[in-house]
Design a protein around this motif. Structure first.
Motif, mmCIF file in Angstrom:
data_model
loop_
_atom_site.group_PDB
_atom_site.id
_atom_site.type_symbol
_atom_site.label_atom_id
_atom_site.label_comp_id
_atom_site.label_asym_id
_atom_site.label_seq_id
_atom_site.Cartn_x
_atom_site.Cartn_y
_atom_site.Cartn_z
ATOM 1 N N PRO A 15 -14.113 -59.077 15.655
ATOM 2 C CA PRO A 15 -13.470 -59.367 14.294
ATOM 3 C C PRO A 15 -12.329 -58.518 14.263
ATOM 4 O O PRO A 15 -12.664 -57.069 14.166
ATOM 5 C CB PRO A 15 -14.515 -58.874 13.211
ATOM 6 C CG PRO A 15 -15.720 -58.632 13.967
ATOM 7 C CD PRO A 15 -15.610 -58.679 15.437
ATOM 8 N N GLY A 16 -11.235 -58.984 14.061
ATOM 9 C CA GLY A 16 -9.948 -58.048 13.970
ATOM 10 C C GLY A 16 -9.877 -56.885 12.875
ATOM 11 O O GLY A 16 -9.415 -55.938 13.144
ATOM 12 N N GLY A 17 -10.043 -57.605 11.499
ATOM 13 C CA GLY A 17 -10.145 -56.554 10.547
ATOM 14 C C GLY A 17 -11.203 -55.607 10.151
ATOM 15 O O GLY A 17 -11.157 -54.777 9.390
ATOM 16 N N MET A 18 -12.307 -55.680 11.094
ATOM 17 C CA MET A 18 -13.427 -54.804 10.985
ATOM 18 C C MET A 18 -12.656 -53.368 11.372
ATOM 19 O O MET A 18 -12.258 -53.168 12.327
ATOM 20 C CB MET A 18 -14.374 -55.121 11.998
ATOM 21 C CG MET A 18 -15.667 -54.133 11.996
ATOM 22 S SD MET A 18 -16.875 -54.555 13.224
ATOM 23 C CE MET A 18 -17.732 -55.870 12.278
ATOM 24 N N PRO A 19 -12.907 -52.375 10.325
ATOM 25 C CA PRO A 19 -12.442 -51.116 10.643
ATOM 26 C C PRO A 19 -13.634 -50.201 11.627
ATOM 27 O O PRO A 19 -14.830 -50.427 11.456
ATOM 28 C CB PRO A 19 -12.393 -50.406 9.155
ATOM 29 C CG PRO A 19 -13.517 -51.012 8.318
ATOM 30 C CD PRO A 19 -13.620 -52.592 9.014
ATOM 31 N N GLN A 65 -4.700 -51.131 18.160
ATOM 32 C CA GLN A 65 -4.336 -52.190 17.211
ATOM 33 C C GLN A 65 -5.733 -52.996 16.755
ATOM 34 O O GLN A 65 -5.853 -53.537 15.566
ATOM 35 C CB GLN A 65 -3.795 -53.238 17.861
ATOM 36 C CG GLN A 65 -2.120 -52.676 18.112
ATOM 37 C CD GLN A 65 -1.347 -52.714 16.537
ATOM 38 O OE1 GLN A 65 -1.444 -51.490 16.296
ATOM 39 N NE2 GLN A 65 -1.015 -53.806 16.232
ATOM 40 N N ASN A 76 -8.371 -51.509 15.479
ATOM 41 C CA ASN A 76 -9.236 -50.510 14.591
ATOM 42 C C ASN A 76 -10.324 -50.189 14.982
ATOM 43 O O ASN A 76 -11.403 -50.114 14.652
ATOM 44 C CB ASN A 76 -9.603 -51.415 13.399
ATOM 45 C CG ASN A 76 -8.341 -52.113 12.535
ATOM 46 O OD1 ASN A 76 -7.332 -51.557 12.139
ATOM 47 N ND2 ASN A 76 -8.405 -53.304 12.317
#
Length: 169
Positions: free
Chosen positions: A106-110, A130, A132
């Motif tokens: 998941p790209g938005g997971m920090p 990029q 995260n």
């Protein structure tokens, strides 16, 4: 009080690894640290690699080390032959393990945490930035240390994690 590493790896400053109090010794570590468990998972994934030169596996977890969010190993693209496109090291056509895992994460997971059997190349290091990622644990150093320098420049902790690799076998 002083702060110490539960896994006895001083370079590992992940918040879940730090403990306040007295320094631990090897006898106090009675089971594999969770960092070692994920590293061994990456080693198992590397066995699925189809790259002729270097087998690499990657596990990506959430920041709390509770969930595996993606896995990867290096090899050719889906529906292509399970072999390298060519014999040239570094240009064999295989998708890198980190790349393979990142496209599934998941790209938005920090603050993702990455466990990889070889330290990343420059391109993979930039993709991890990029993606995260906040920590990268690696077993072996890749032939070119420039990827580790890129991670350091971005403030991402890279830990050469070999302390427990021979124990609990």
């Amino acid at each position: 009080m002083a702060i110490f590493s539960k896994d006895l790896v001083p370079e590992n400053d992940h918040p879940l690894n730090l403990i306040e109090g007295e320094e631990l010794d090897e006898a106090s570590v009675t089971r594999p640290p969770i960092f070692e468990v994920y590293m061994r998972m990456a080693e198992e994934l590397a066995k699925r690699s189809t790259c002729a030169r270097l087998s690499v596996g990657t596990v990506i977890t959430d920041r709390n080390l509770e969930n595996v969010v993606a896995i990867g190993y290096n090899g050719n693209a889906r529906r292509f032959p399970n072999e390298c496109d060519g014999p040239t090291p570094g240009a064999c056509g295989c998708i890198h393990s980190e790349q393979n895992a990142l496209v599934k994460a998941p790209g938005g997971m920090p603050d993702k945490v990455v466990f990889v059997t070889a330290s990343p190349c420059v391109t993979c290091a930039k993709l991890l930035i990029q993606g995260n990622v906040s920590y990268v644990f690696f077993r072996e150093a890749y032939r070119d240390p420039a990827g580790l320098q890129v991670l350091e420049q971005a403030g991402i902790q890279a830990v050469h994690y070999v302390r427990w690799m021979r124990d609990w076998r």
